[in-house]
Design a protein around this motif. Structure first.
Motif, mmCIF file in Angstrom:
data_model
loop_
_atom_site.group_PDB
_atom_site.id
_atom_site.type_symbol
_atom_site.label_atom_id
_atom_site.label_comp_id
_atom_site.label_asym_id
_atom_site.label_seq_id
_atom_site.Cartn_x
_atom_site.Cartn_y
_atom_site.Cartn_z
ATOM 1 N N THR A 241 0.770 -1.195 0.086
ATOM 2 C CA THR A 241 -0.010 0.082 -0.133
ATOM 3 C C THR A 241 0.904 1.260 0.069
ATOM 4 O O THR A 241 1.683 1.463 0.718
ATOM 5 C CB THR A 241 -0.933 -0.007 1.195
ATOM 6 O OG1 THR A 241 -1.656 -1.186 1.486
ATOM 7 C CG2 THR A 241 -1.976 1.252 1.141
ATOM 8 N N TYR B 258 0.994 5.205 0.366
ATOM 9 C CA TYR B 258 0.278 6.285 0.758
ATOM 10 C C TYR B 258 1.048 7.618 0.160
ATOM 11 O O TYR B 258 2.571 7.933 0.576
ATOM 12 C CB TYR B 258 0.365 6.477 2.325
ATOM 13 C CG TYR B 258 -0.506 5.396 2.827
ATOM 14 C CD1 TYR B 258 -1.877 5.447 3.223
ATOM 15 C CD2 TYR B 258 0.008 4.302 3.263
ATOM 16 C CE1 TYR B 258 -2.578 4.371 3.573
ATOM 17 C CE2 TYR B 258 -0.423 3.018 3.709
ATOM 18 C CZ TYR B 258 -1.835 3.117 4.015
ATOM 19 O OH TYR B 258 -2.391 2.086 4.445
ATOM 20 N N LYS C 237 -2.980 5.067 -2.007
ATOM 21 C CA LYS C 237 -3.949 5.969 -1.002
ATOM 22 C C LYS C 237 -3.381 7.097 -0.689
ATOM 23 O O LYS C 237 -2.005 7.464 -0.989
ATOM 24 C CB LYS C 237 -4.397 5.220 0.399
ATOM 25 C CG LYS C 237 -5.129 3.821 -0.014
ATOM 26 C CD LYS C 237 -5.397 3.455 1.374
ATOM 27 C CE LYS C 237 -6.273 1.882 1.143
ATOM 28 N NZ LYS C 237 -6.576 1.362 2.410
ATOM 29 N N ASP D 131 -3.521 9.433 5.035
ATOM 30 C CA ASP D 131 -4.169 8.295 5.701
ATOM 31 C C ASP D 131 -3.283 7.288 6.185
ATOM 32 O O ASP D 131 -3.564 6.226 6.701
ATOM 33 C CB ASP D 131 -5.139 7.486 4.440
ATOM 34 C CG ASP D 131 -6.196 8.468 4.248
ATOM 35 O OD1 ASP D 131 -6.654 9.332 5.052
ATOM 36 O OD2 ASP D 131 -6.883 8.258 3.294
#
Length: 935
Positions: free
Chosen positions: A834, A836, A864, A868
């Motif tokens: 992921t 960010y 993302k 966050d």
């Protein structure tokens, strides 16, 4: 069918191991049989020329690592020029005359003095030709391309004729003269030496301080009771002493030590130091006089009281050591000679060719070897009460570079070529030359500025004779007519004719001279300095061969040639045509052992190129040459070649991967245009062309080390560690004719062809091996051209965007490595990543229009907002990025080995992900019914 059969696993017969020691020989045979060098020359007809003129190595013994570095460097340049729009012929040469060959025959049991000159010369020629063939085979084994069928040799008839004409050009300008002056004399070689034939070593010599009695003080010094304190480091030369030299501006003290009735003259500045050496006590300074006031004072020779020594003023006296009064023997030193000639002294050198003093030295010295005469001289001074002190002195001293024996300075009748008369012309010619490195210009200029006249005569037989005749009255005869006639004879019969015929038969028919009313002539027996041989190659080779040019575009040799071949060639060329023989000079350092010591067989620290070739292959030696800074001294060790062998394997394996994964690619039908390529493929295409430009620039500057670093970095980092690592998930997995796969293959094929051409100057054997697996029309890669870089309208934007992305990729690789170390994942393909990211970074990702998971080698990827990012994410605040690595969710696809949540979604392929199921159903529809073999 097995699952692996549905993958596009590239296949190639290009082997991982090159077996270079065997395969190189086979390849070289094919080049020779197919006349590849000649084909390249024909292809380049009509193109601008680039001529690298080969400095001739001496034809004696096997080649060493310095030879290899030199010849490979030349070969790289010539091959590169041949493949980038130039007609670049290469004619190898050999220096085949000179003393070392005579010495080899002497060592073999031949006595030159018991043979006819012609018989001995024939043996020399036979030996030289065997050595030429021996070295030629070794140079060819290195993969050096050139006109091996037509090398130039300094013993060739036409070369000798050209050399005689060069001598004639000197004579025409009044630059040739005979004189008696001190020269470097090698008693071990029984010949005069040029500056370039001398090397220096530290020695210990007896340093003597002694008195010479004043017999005519000219009213400045008292007669009979005053002694000039003289200093010398060569007591054996005292029998030839003709004077004492002082400096006009120095102060000299007349002193009287306690308990000594005598007075002594010594430089005031050295008194304090020397009185301690002499053991003087309570020294009284009687008076002080200037050096200039002592000019003309006469002293008594310490060994022959009938001879008078003249006090002279010279500028070579120093106060670094000694007494400020220098023993002066004009027959034994250049400074001594010059001041002796100025004051009209005899040029007296009572020593023979073998270093033994003659009877003119006095009966105590007659027949004594010069080094042994030092003790006799000291004993005589001591017995006469004149020796004040003596001690060993460590200093640098000249040696014969061939015999490794010390030399002496000895005044003998020699032939000279005047350098002084054309020195300004020579220095002006240097201004038109480009130097690599640029400090070479200053070095060569200084050597010319400080150079004396050139001793060109040698008292040997294996060489080109001086084309000089003498009349009955002893007058020298050198005319254009005699020069041309001798040159024509040499061109037809070789220089042997000089020793075979009588003088009258070497002169033009009907030749007469006022100096020989009876028609009788004699001829010179000395030969020319071998540096005059090789230094004439611009006329014997460059100006003589139609495929070459004069001046040459380049001379490339070791840095010792600033006082050797670069130097002699420049002087002869300016004498002939008032221009330098070269447009550029590339100089290289020496090859040393791993500890920085000079390589020597006696020390057992040599590494022979042929030994490395037999074990690892010539390609390893060639690649090594590019991996070092040849402009400075280079250390050589076995470890170097092991490291280079590892680098070679990386290059070879990368090229093997490229060949394997383009084996089903046809560049005519499968290539994808740049504008239609995937984003990462456009980036790699731009990067390839950027590297290509930089590599060409490195070659253009003869900067092989930069080329090596950039080439290795592009192959191992840009290609292997990034692009090709990522490529596996496309070229293996995608449909055979899928756009992504063909786009990537287009880049791979372009890369392998470009790299193969680019590596040809350095690794020609490997390049030709690769070329046989490519779908290109030429039979040999050497017959192709290295491409110029392509440019694309948006290349700057592509580079900028991808360069930024690669920074973020480094962050990703770092966190993936940390996750592996923590046992959170196994391979990167087991990770879910992921990212960010800030708006700026997300915009960049979107602009790349690329599958980020594929590029970053992970199974699952989500982007993302940076805001966050959870606490357990690794933050890279300066990059506007935070990263979280977790185990990917789902099952591992049996075909692509990625972790997918849709594995088994297609009931016909329960172990495949949806993408692989679609590809296999499309490409191998029979598998729906037949299934796959069990593992």
């Amino acid at each position: 069918m097995r699952v692996k059969d549905t993958l596009n696993l590239g296949k190639t017969k290009f082997k991982m191991r090159g077996n270079l020691p065997v395969k190189e020989v086979e390849r070289q045979k094919a080049w020779e049989e197919n006349r590849v060098y000649e084909q390249r020359q024909k292809l380049n007809e009509g193109k601008p020329s680039f001529v690298l003129h080969d400095g001739p190595p001496y034809a004696n013994g096997d080649i060493h690592m310095g030879h290899a570095m030199n010849k490979i460097s030349k070969d790289i340049i010539v091959r590169y020029k041949s493949m980038t729009g130039y007609r670049a012929p290469y004619v190898p040469g050999w220096d085949t005359h000179g003393l070392p060959i005579e010495q080899k025959l002497t060592q073999a049991g031949y006595d030159r003095k018991k043979m006819s000159t012609n018989d001995f010369r024939k043996l020399c020629q036979e030996y030289a030709m065997k050595q030429v063939q021996r070295q030629m085979d070794e140079f060819k084994r290195l993969g050096v391309s050139g006109d091996w069928d037509h090398p130039y040799l300094t013993l060739q008839h036409e070369f000798e004729a050209a050399e005689v004409r060069v001598f004639g050009a000197f004579a025409k300008r009044g630059l040739i003269y005979k004189g008696k002056k001190p020269v470097y004399w090698s008693w071990s070689s029984e010949s005069a030496l040029a500056e370039a034939e001398v090397e220096y070593h530290d020695v210990t010599s007896p340093s003597a301080f002694y008195g010479e009695k004043v017999i005519d003080g000219k009213g400045v010094l008292e007669d009979d009771n005053t002694f000039m304190v003289v200093w010398t480091t060569t007591p054996w030369t005292i029998p030839a002493s003709e004077g004492i030299t002082v400096d006009a501006d120095f102060d000299y003290a007349v002193v009287q030590p306690e308990d000594d009735e005598r007075k002594f003259v010594i430089a005031s500045e050295l008194l304090e130091k020397d009185e301690g050496l002499f053991g003087w006590k309570n020294v009284k300074i009687v008076k002080t006089v200037k050096g200039r006031d002592m000019e003309g004072i006469l002293a008594e020779h310490p060994f022959d009281h009938s001879r008078k020594l003249l006090t002279m003023l010279g500028d070579f006296v120093t106060l670094d050591a000694g007494t400020g009064l220098v023993h002066t023997a004009p027959g034994y030193g250049e400074d001594d000679f010059n001041i002796g000639r100025k004051y009209g002294l005899d040029i007296f050198a009572p020593v023979d060719d073998r270093g033994y003093l003659t009877k003119e030295s006095g009966e105590d010295f007659a027949g004594v070897f010069y080094e042994d005469a030092n003790k006799i001289a000291l004993d005589k001074l001591k017995k006469a009460g004149l020796l004040l002190d003596y001690m060993p002195l460590n200093h640098s001293y000249p040696f014969d570079w061939r015999t490794k024996k010390p030399i002496i300075f000895r005044a003998t009748p020699q032939w000279f070529a005047s350098v002084d008369k054309i020195k300004d012309d020579i220095l002006n010619a240097i201004e038109d030359v480009t130097f690599y490195p640029d400090w070479g210009k200053v070095r060569l200029s200084n050597m010319i500025k400080n150079r004396g006249d050139w001793v060109i005569s040698r008292q040997r037989v294996w060489g080109v004779p001086l084309p000089i005749f003498y009349g009955e009255d002893g007058e020298v005869i050198i005319t254009q007519e005699t020069i041309d006639h001798v040159a024509d004879l040499f061109a037809k019969y070789g220089s042997d004719v000089w020793f075979e015929r009588e003088p009258k038969d070497l002169l033009p028919d009907g030749f007469t001279s006022e100096h020989s009313p009876n028609g009788k002539f004699t001829k010179e027996n000395d030969i020319m300095d071998v540096w005059f041989d090789s230094g004439s190659s611009h006329q014997g080779v460059l100006a003589a061969r139609p495929e070459l040019t004069y001046p040459a575009d380049m001379y490339l040799e070791g840095s010792d040639q600033y006082r050797g071949w670069f130097n002699s060639s420049l002087i002869t060329s300016v004498a002939v045509s008032n221009k330098a023989p070269y447009k550029s000079i590339v100089s290289q350092g020496f090859t040393l052992d791993g500890k920085g010591h000079k390589m020597s067989k006696s020390l057992g620290n040599t590494i022979a190129p042929i030994d490395i070739i037999k074990k690892m292959g010539a390609e390893i030696v060639r690649l090594w040459v590019t991996s070092v800074d040849t402009s400075a001294d280079v250390r050589v060790s076995q470890e170097n070649f092991v490291k280079i062998s590892d680098a070679y394997k990386k290059i070879r394996n990368t090229m093997r991967f490229l060949l394997a994964n383009t084996s089903d690619f046809d560049p005519k039908t499968n290539a994808v245009a740049f504008d239609e390529m995937e984003s990462q493929d456009q980036y790699m295409t731009v990067l390839l062309n950027k590297f290509l430009g930089e590599a060409r620039d490195s070659f253009e500057q003869y900067d092989f080390l930069t080329f090596y670093k950039k080439f290795l970095n592009f192959v191992t980092t840009d290609l292997s560690a990034f692009y090709l690592d990522m490529a596996k998930d496309i070229v293996y997995i995608d449909k055979k004719d899928g756009h992504k796969r063909r786009s990537m293959q287009t880049v791979m094929y372009h890369a392998v062809t470009t790299l193969t051409k680019l590596m040809t100057p350095v690794l020609p054997h490997t390049a030709e091996e690769i070329w046989g697996f490519l779908k290109e029309p030429e039979d040999f890669v050497q017959l192709t051209n290295i491409p110029k870089p392509q440019h694309f309208d948006n290349e700057a934007d592509i580079l900028e965007e991808w360069t930024k992305f690669m920074t973020y990729r480094d962050d990703v690789l770092k966190v993936l490595e940390e996750a592996r170390d923590a046992k959170e994942i196994g391979k990167a393909s087991e990770a879910s990543l992921t990212i960010y990211a800030t708006t700026e970074v997300k915009d960049l990702f979107e602009s790349l229009n690329v599958d980020l998971a594929t590029v970053l080698l992970v199974s699952q990827l989500t982007v993302k907002d940076f805001t966050d990012a959870p606490d357990n994410a690794t933050k890279f605040d300066s990059d506007g990025l935070a990263l979280l690595v977790e185990p990917a969710k789902g099952k591992t696809c049996e075909r692509c080995r990625l972790v997918r949540t849709d594995v088994g979604s297609d009931s016909d392929y329960p172990t495949f992900c949806h993408s692989c199921a679609e590809i296999v159903r499309s490409e191998f529809p029979e598998t729906v019914a037949e299934g796959f073999e069990a593992k």
